[in-house]
Motif scaffolding. Structure first.
Motif, short mmCIF file in Angstrom:
data_model
loop_
_atom_site.label_atom_id
_atom_site.label_comp_id
_atom_site.label_asym_id
_atom_site.label_seq_id
_atom_site.Cartn_x
_atom_site.Cartn_y
_atom_site.Cartn_z
N GLY A 503 56.55 39.35 55.43
CA GLY A 503 57.89 39.41 55.18
C GLY A 503 58.63 38.17 54.47
O GLY A 503 59.59 38.06 53.83
N GLU A 504 57.78 36.85 54.71
CA GLU A 504 58.23 35.72 53.88
C GLU A 504 57.80 35.67 52.67
O GLU A 504 58.50 34.76 51.73
CB GLU A 504 57.64 34.58 54.62
N ARG A 505 56.91 36.72 52.44
CA ARG A 505 56.52 36.67 50.88
C ARG A 505 56.97 38.15 50.33
O ARG A 505 55.72 39.07 50.20
CB ARG A 505 55.08 36.34 50.80
N ALA A 506 58.10 38.46 50.13
CA ALA A 506 58.69 40.00 49.81
C ALA A 506 59.05 39.78 48.38
O ALA A 506 59.81 39.17 47.96
CB ALA A 506 59.53 40.18 50.77
N GLY A 507 58.49 40.88 47.77
CA GLY A 507 59.24 41.00 46.33
C GLY A 507 59.82 42.65 46.32
O GLY A 507 59.53 43.68 47.18
N VAL A 508 60.75 42.86 45.45
CA VAL A 508 61.39 44.37 44.98
C VAL A 508 61.21 44.59 43.72
O VAL A 508 61.41 43.70 42.83
CB VAL A 508 62.75 44.24 45.66
N MET A 509 60.92 45.87 43.30
CA MET A 509 60.70 46.06 42.17
C MET A 509 61.16 47.73 41.84
O MET A 509 61.08 48.33 43.00
CB MET A 509 59.03 46.11 41.68
N GLY A 510 61.37 48.06 40.87
CA GLY A 510 61.66 49.62 40.55
C GLY A 510 62.22 49.73 38.89
O GLY A 510 62.25 48.77 38.24
N GLY A 511 61.93 50.98 38.57
CA GLY A 511 62.14 51.21 37.11
C GLY A 511 63.16 52.36 37.05
O GLY A 511 63.54 53.24 37.94
N SER A 512 64.01 52.27 36.04
CA SER A 512 65.06 53.23 35.66
C SER A 512 66.22 52.97 36.94
O SER A 512 66.57 52.26 36.93
CB SER A 512 64.68 54.77 35.64
N TYR A 513 66.58 54.10 37.73
CA TYR A 513 67.38 53.97 38.85
C TYR A 513 66.85 53.00 39.80
O TYR A 513 67.52 52.36 40.44
CB TYR A 513 67.55 55.45 39.44
N GLY A 514 65.35 52.86 39.97
CA GLY A 514 64.72 51.76 40.60
C GLY A 514 64.96 50.43 40.29
O GLY A 514 65.17 49.55 41.01
N ILE A 532 61.24 42.67 40.11
CA ILE A 532 60.88 42.92 38.61
C ILE A 532 61.66 44.22 38.56
O ILE A 532 61.77 45.37 39.29
CB ILE A 532 59.39 43.37 38.80
N THR A 533 62.66 44.15 37.54
CA THR A 533 63.35 45.22 37.26
C THR A 533 63.18 45.53 35.89
O THR A 533 62.94 45.22 34.80
CB THR A 533 64.81 44.77 37.14
N ASP A 534 62.68 46.85 36.04
CA ASP A 534 61.96 47.73 34.72
C ASP A 534 63.08 48.73 34.03
O ASP A 534 63.43 49.60 34.82
CB ASP A 534 60.65 48.04 35.03
N ARG A 535 63.37 48.85 32.93
CA ARG A 535 63.98 50.10 32.28
C ARG A 535 65.35 50.24 33.12
O ARG A 535 65.82 51.47 33.63
CB ARG A 535 63.10 51.28 31.89
N SER A 536 65.89 49.02 33.35
CA SER A 536 66.94 49.29 34.46
C SER A 536 68.38 49.40 33.58
O SER A 536 68.90 49.53 32.60
CB SER A 536 67.08 48.05 35.30
N ILE A 537 69.62 49.46 34.86
CA ILE A 537 70.82 49.83 34.37
C ILE A 537 71.59 48.68 35.10
O ILE A 537 71.33 48.29 36.31
CB ILE A 537 71.41 51.10 34.90
N CYS A 538 72.32 48.07 34.75
CA CYS A 538 73.24 46.94 35.32
C CYS A 538 74.51 47.09 35.07
O CYS A 538 75.58 46.53 35.76
CB CYS A 538 72.76 45.54 34.89
N ILE A 589 62.41 40.83 33.94
CA ILE A 589 62.99 42.02 33.33
C ILE A 589 61.98 42.33 32.17
O ILE A 589 61.56 41.91 31.33
CB ILE A 589 64.22 41.66 32.61
N VAL A 590 61.85 43.69 32.42
CA VAL A 590 60.82 44.48 31.40
C VAL A 590 61.62 45.46 30.69
O VAL A 590 62.38 46.39 31.59
CB VAL A 590 59.54 45.07 32.13
#
Length: 673
Positions: A503-514, A532-538, A589-590
């Motif tokens: 848990g000390e080396r944690a990453g979060v990632m997702g595409g579109s709604y993710g 890592i945020t892929d084809r995202s919405i902000c 950002i991808v």
């Protein structure tokens, strides 16, 4: 000493062969399907400094035994459609420099004969049940060279571009009719609004088709069913005024079943089956299951990234009393039978697998089946006719199941771990939609990450499908609230249940709604070391006016819209961009330049804001790609995307575990409900 074999890399994707479009023969005893492989664009000119791997596809055939290759060539053959008498195969062939055209291949002997020579592509080829005609959609010889000529575009329609298609044609694709015996082709129907689905009536008198009354209606997902006679006369059959996924005529030629949502139901409503009688009256058909009702969507919505080509799933009648249809159940998808009395019974459903495509005819069923640890394979009447899993260039691991609890009950997710017993970085992956599901589909990306030493955690928070309407609808009007609660509660359970996860080396990632949720989570917690945020919405406000579905999407999902002043403050509250000042997580950002679903301007805004606030950020833009890059984009660009993922994660998460290790208590965060 035996040398350690090199770790598989993103280029492992290039070794895969992707099955698609299984079409059962009229007698139910054979199957035609497409296999897509990756090859150099021009095998005669191998450019080592600038390789150009591209998809090549051919049609294969099996009668229950080992499959054999039916077509060959360096182009792309697709859409195999066997004739009712079994003597001819219609197909679409894309030769060098041309769009796909209609060909006819005699199955007993002879070469394929070309039927069309249009400038535009041929799509949606179907035989009439009597074998006399072939119907298909095409824009014919229409050309749009305005960009090439540097001419202005004058836009007056509500819909003018679409993901995967870019600029929409000025005239919708027409429905064409080819008389096979007479070798006569004619334009059959020129719709004012595009045809989104059609199917022949059983007596070959014409087709049942789906379209909209107006362009404004199409932009608002208001569709109707029509009948089109051979003489070109079109008659409206419904007053549906809502989304229709597909329509299937009943064998009696008088009624039909549609998959869709009734008027007034938004995108969070699961699609179901409705029987439409003569005169337009209708009733929901899939209503009974065992001791209760059927509360699952009538489509496959389980994620996978090895779906290149067509994946048919339109419900099909086995006889006058029984309909066969696919449905998402938890993280699985199977085939189910539906009687006219509304009773649903399992036909072919395995809780640890996904049927991602099927056709049924003549008492036979052809399908594609996959599993989280098993590559997609083609089956005919229960017998597997391909062995594509054997070509995998990396080990396929089976995930472990994890449960989490919320106020609606029990949710589920999975953890995919590398071999060995050492501690590994933990990745939280979030699916898109939001009304799709993770589960038992094969995901090359996850298998690659596990092979490279990462623990991948993925789940179905509220908003996901396959767990009942209440679960899917619970985030309506409140993105970034209970869905985040579920995701972080699930991740907490993963860290506790699987001590190897660091848990000390944690990453979060997702595409579109993710991708939206990745942005939202990093704006509300600093627990993750990389994102890592892929084809995202902000920015939910600008999304409404730039996305190809923006005119309707927020009304359906949130009960809000960007063009109403009273809604704008609430949309801004749910926008990660409002909270970007709190982001501390280094972010990759991808995005794809031709993504019209989640437009690239969303990535541009997120990148600029992170830069202004001093957050480490890298922005990777892919040309010529759209929202489907990760699933069916050009092979070299898919490899490039995975290389960027691994480089970012390796740079931020690999190394020694944190001093304390163990769970970080991801349940402690700011949330709005």
């Amino acid at each position: 000493m035996t040398p350690t074999p090199p770790l598989p890399g993103p280029e492992s994707l290039l070794a895969l062969v992707f099955p698609s479009d299984p079409q059962v023969s009229a007698d139910g005893q054979g199957v035609f399907f497409v296999l897509s492989r990756v090859e150099e664009e021009d095998p005669a000119r191998r450019e080592e400094d600038f390789p150009k791997p591209r998809y090549r596809s051919n049609i294969w055939q099996s009668e229950g035994g080992e499959a054999r290759q039916l077509t060959r060539g360096e182009g792309r053959d697709s859409s195999p459609r066997p004739s009712p008498d079994g003597g001819t195969l219609a197909l679409v062939r894309e030769e060098r420099g041309e769009k796909g055209q209609l060909f006819l291949l005699p199955l007993r002997s002879g070469e394929a004969r070309r039927v069309t020579r249009f400038k535009g592509p041929v799509t949606d080829v179907t035989w009439s049940p009597d074998g006399r005609f072939l119907a298909f959609l095409s824009t014919g010889d229409d050309e749009d060279r305005r960009d090439e000529r540097g001419e202005a575009r004058v836009i007056t329609r509500p819909r003018y571009r679409f993901n995967g298609r870019d600029w929409l044609p000025e005239r919708p694709a027409r429905l064409w009719l080819y008389d096979v015996a007479a070798d006569e082709l004619r334009e059959w129907h020129a719709p004012g609004v595009e045809v989104t689905a059609y199917a022949w009536w059983p007596d070959s008198r014409g087709v049942l088709l789906v379209s909209s009354e107006t362009e404004e209606g199409a932009a608002q997902w208001r569709q109707e069913a029509y009948t089109l006679g051979l003489d070109g006369t079109r008659t409206r059959l419904t007053r549906w005024n809502s989304a229709i996924v597909s329509a299937t005529p009943h064998p009696d030629g008088e009624r039909f079943v549609l998959v869709g949502r009734p008027e007034g139901k938004g995108s969070s409503e699961d699609p179901h089956l409705f029987l439409v009688e003569q005169g337009g009256s209708w009733r929901r058909l899939d209503v009974h299951f065992e001791n209760g009702g059927w509360d699952r969507p009538v489509v496959n919505l389980v994620n996978g990234d090895c779906h290149v080509g067509a994946f048919p799933e339109r419900p099909m009648w086995l006889d006058g009393d029984t309909l066969l249809f696919p449905s998402t159940v938890g993280g699985s998808c199977g085939l189910f039978r539906l009687g006219l009395d509304g009773t649903v019974t399992p036909h072919d459903h395995r809780e640890d697998g996904v049927i991602s495509a099927f056709t049924a005819r003549g008492g036979g069923v052809a399908l594609i089946r996959e599993r989280a640890d098993r590559f997609p394979e083609v089956e005919l009447n229960g017998a597997q006719v391909t062995d594509l899993h054997a070509r995998l260039p990396l080990p396929a691991r089976a995930p472990g199941r994890v449960c989490f609890i919320n106020d609606l009950g029990e949710g589920e997710g999975w953890v995919l771990l590398p071999d060995g017993d050492g501690r590994v970085p933990a990745l939280l992956s979030i699916h898109g939609g939001p009304h799709t599901a993770y589960g038992h589909g094969f995901v090359h990306e996850f298998q690659l990450l596990a092979a490279r030493g990462y623990g991948v955690c993925y789940s179905n928070p509220r908003g996901s499908v396959g767990y009942g309407q209440a679960w899917s609808s619970d985030i309506h009007g409140r993105w970034g609230s209970v869905d985040m609660d579920d995701l972080l509660a699930f991740f907490d359970v993963c860290l506790t249940s699987f001590p190897r996860l660091d848990g000390e080396r944690a990453g979060v990632m997702g595409g579109s709604y993710g991708g939206y949720m990745t942005n939202w989570i990093t704006a509300h917690t600093t627990h993750f070391r990389a994102a890592i945020t892929d084809r995202s919405i902000c920015n939910l406000i600008s999304f409404g006016g730039t996305s190809d579905i923006g005119m309707r999407f927020w009304d359906d999902e949130l009960g809000l819209n960007f063009h109403r002043r009273e809604d704008v403050p609430r949309l801004w509250d749910m926008s990660p961009l409002k909270h970007v000042e709190d982001v501390r997580t280094p972010t990759l950002i991808v995005h794809s330049v031709l993504d019209h679903r989640c437009p690239v301007e969303q990535a541009e805004q997120w990148y600029a804001a992170l830069r202004l606030h001093g957050v480490p950020v890298r922005f990777v833009r892919f040309p010529g790609e759209d929202h489907e890059l990760s699933r069916s984009g050009r092979p070299d660009r898919r490899v490039g995307r995975l290389e960027e993922y691994l480089a970012w994660l390796d740079g931020h998460l690999l190394g020694e575990a944190g001093e304390e290790g163990g769970p970080l208590g991801f349940g402690h965060h700011t949330s709005r409900s």
